[in-house]
Design a protein around this motif. Sequence first.
Motif, PDB file in Angstrom:
ATOM      1  N   LYS A 193       0.876  -1.182   0.000  1.00 20.73           N
ATOM      2  CA  LYS A 193       0.000   0.000   0.000  1.00 20.73           C
ATOM      3  C   LYS A 193       0.905   1.222   0.000  1.00 20.73           C
ATOM      4  O   LYS A 193       1.542   1.549   1.000  1.00 20.73           O
ATOM      5  N   ARG A 210      -1.417   5.475  -6.722  1.00 29.30           N
ATOM      6  CA  ARG A 210      -1.350   4.767  -5.446  1.00 29.30           C
ATOM      7  C   ARG A 210      -1.664   3.293  -5.663  1.00 29.30           C
ATOM      8  O   ARG A 210      -2.379   2.919  -6.602  1.00 29.30           O
ATOM      9  N   ASP A 243      -2.690  -0.532  -3.709  1.00 27.09           N
ATOM     10  CA  ASP A 243      -3.390  -1.087  -2.556  1.00 27.09           C
ATOM     11  C   ASP A 243      -2.838  -2.461  -2.201  1.00 27.09           C
ATOM     12  O   ASP A 243      -2.270  -3.165  -3.045  1.00 27.09           O
ATOM     13  N   GLU A 244      -3.031  -2.845  -0.982  1.00 24.34           N
ATOM     14  CA  GLU A 244      -2.587  -4.142  -0.470  1.00 24.34           C
ATOM     15  C   GLU A 244      -3.118  -5.267  -1.353  1.00 24.34           C
ATOM     16  O   GLU A 244      -4.309  -5.357  -1.645  1.00 24.34           O
ATOM     17  N   LYS A 300      -2.909  -5.835  -4.466  1.00 23.48           N
ATOM     18  CA  LYS A 300      -3.299  -5.534  -5.835  1.00 23.48           C
ATOM     19  C   LYS A 300      -2.071  -5.465  -6.742  1.00 23.48           C
ATOM     20  O   LYS A 300      -1.025  -4.975  -6.348  1.00 23.48           O
TER      21      LYS A 300
END
Length: 718
Positions: free
Chosen positions: A108, A124, A126-127, A129
């Motif tokens: 993240k 950005r 994400d965890e 992904k």
Amino acid sequence: MLASKNNWMIILSMAVVSCSQKAEKDPVTWPAAQAPVADIKPHNRIIHGDTVVDNYYWLNDFFKKGSDSSNVVKYLEAENAYTKQMMAGTEDFQQKLFEEMKGRIKEKDESVPYFFNGYYYYNRTDEGKQYYKYCRKKSSLDAVEEVLLDVDKMAEGKPYYAIGGVSISPDNKLLVYGVDEVSRREYVLHVKNLETGEIYKDKITRTSGGATWAADNKTFFYTAKNAVTLLSEKIKRHALGTDESKDVVVYDEKDNTNYIGVGKSKDGKYIFIQSQNTMSSEVRYLGADNPNGEFKLFQPRMKDVIYSVTPLADKFLIVSNADGALNFKVSEAPLDKTTKENWKDFIPHRKDVLVQGLDEFKEFLVVSERKNGLTNLSIRNLKDNSVHDLDFGEAAFTVYPSVNREYDTDVVRYGYTSMVTPSSTFDYNMKTKDKTLLKQQEVLGGYDTEQYVTERTFATATDGTKVPISLVYKNGTKKDGSAPLYLYAYGSYGSSMDPTFSSARLSLLDRGFIYAIAHIRGGEEMGRQWYEDGKMMKKINTFTDFIDCGKYLIENKYTSKGHLYAEGGSAGGLLMGAVINMAPDLWNGVIAAVPFVDVVNTMLDDSIPLTTNEYDEWGNPNNKEAYDYMKSYSPYENIEAKEYPNMLVTTGLHDSQVQYFEPAKWVAKLRTMKTGNNVLMLKTDMDFGHGGASGRFDYLKDQALEWAFILKLEGITK
């Protein structure tokens, strides 16, 4: 819990460093698997009175859509099965390496926002992904986030998914973006309304991926590709709401050795078309507020002269190698008189400094340079013409301009890294000379810069030339010949392999490896002459430089014979193919990634993507002198009955840069001719192309396979 696990890993790594540093290692055992053998179907190549029999020409058929297309796929799948079987004993280790490397990445995360035309833009992640979200905030970082593209969602269910250029209209309301779902670098352009979220019906196929908006917010320009050769052939103008068949060709490149592209100046006033090959270039320009106007020729192309243009408020600046300026100089010309006779020196040519590019601001000019083999940023005040360089304080490093979209600012953003310093982003005030660290790549798991050492040394090449080598290793690694060493290089197209940080590389360093980059000729590390001395009829220097670097590292006890490994990809894969023919016993293991190894046949076939663009790099084999020279080093042409090192070769079925059949043919021929018992494996990504998988973690699986292969050869299995 995490801290205790990391401590345990550090202890394990120290133990592995200790046990791996031994000149003698246990014999490596491999499964008793049967390697596939490709069918022999002789094909005669006759040119310049020279007849060559190519037994594996049929492997081109998937690309050529020939009768053997399905048999090609079956052969590649058989090779994949063989590689999987041979590496089966390392699968748990590969998974461990994958998790280890993935565990160093902050899942993240967020890029440093940059400001442009009223908005802060950033990506950005994400965890968990694989992709990212492209976002912005209006006026302030405290504003509400707008997600412009959710690439995680867009890529769902797709084996491969890549976003090309992302371009925002001047009024901030529309977004053009390119999508490639095949990995052949052919992008489809789409238009999104950022106020409503609507994806317009406008759909433009076969592009290079980017688009350049005119000032009217209704028109953009893009680069169209040839469907077969993938060459960038035309610049087209698109009006919103019209079908792509109605798009107007504003520039049609007739020279198939040139690459072309379109872009906009930072001040937003000009749209530029650049046409360039290895030896010459040409620029056209148009006012961004006049999208339907005619592009004006800046200066007709000149033999052996490369130039690029940067507009300032009162003049154009031209970076060129005109008048014998081998390392390039900067000239100036009036806004209304742009041809060569009006150019005057602005920054004269310097024999010891290579000018690589300009970044213009309202009151400052940032010059990207290369001195003593290292990158540098030079700041020039446009009001008083005073100059100062940035100071970085390390022996070997890489510095480069970062995202600098704003024109009216005193702050330049730059990136900095070294082989021990993670990638860092700085803002530098060109007036006050204050430097601010905005972000440094976070390496999870307790990375400590002080645990590692980087150095720079020079090998002496066969002709007496000093060739730089950058190295990194863990503290405590002995330089007594006992350490295994991984040597990497590229050496083509003037592309410099600068010393940078890699968190994945720590998996080798923590197991006792020294990692080295050989800055061989064919790159541009030591100036333009460094490139000139490693191309065309001097290409052999690239290969002998690498061999001499390997010998130097052994002679100076960085490693020893039996512990030296090599890797190169694409044109660096050609390097691998050449050096195993020239010095097969120097390397214990070699990784050739997407290797360009069938040089003569590829350069004779102008239907293969990019071939004609490459004539000024390798030569045109329709010319006998070039043919003979190319044939003298082309890896596929020079395979002999001898013992080659252990090898892992990788490719992608949809590769647009180096077609899959080059490594496939090479491996097939090597199998029938090599002697000894060293392993030879070919792995083809059936869904991907030149760059491998598109997800931010998937590529680590390929890296884990490569590391596991090298570590197994070194007798390291955990």
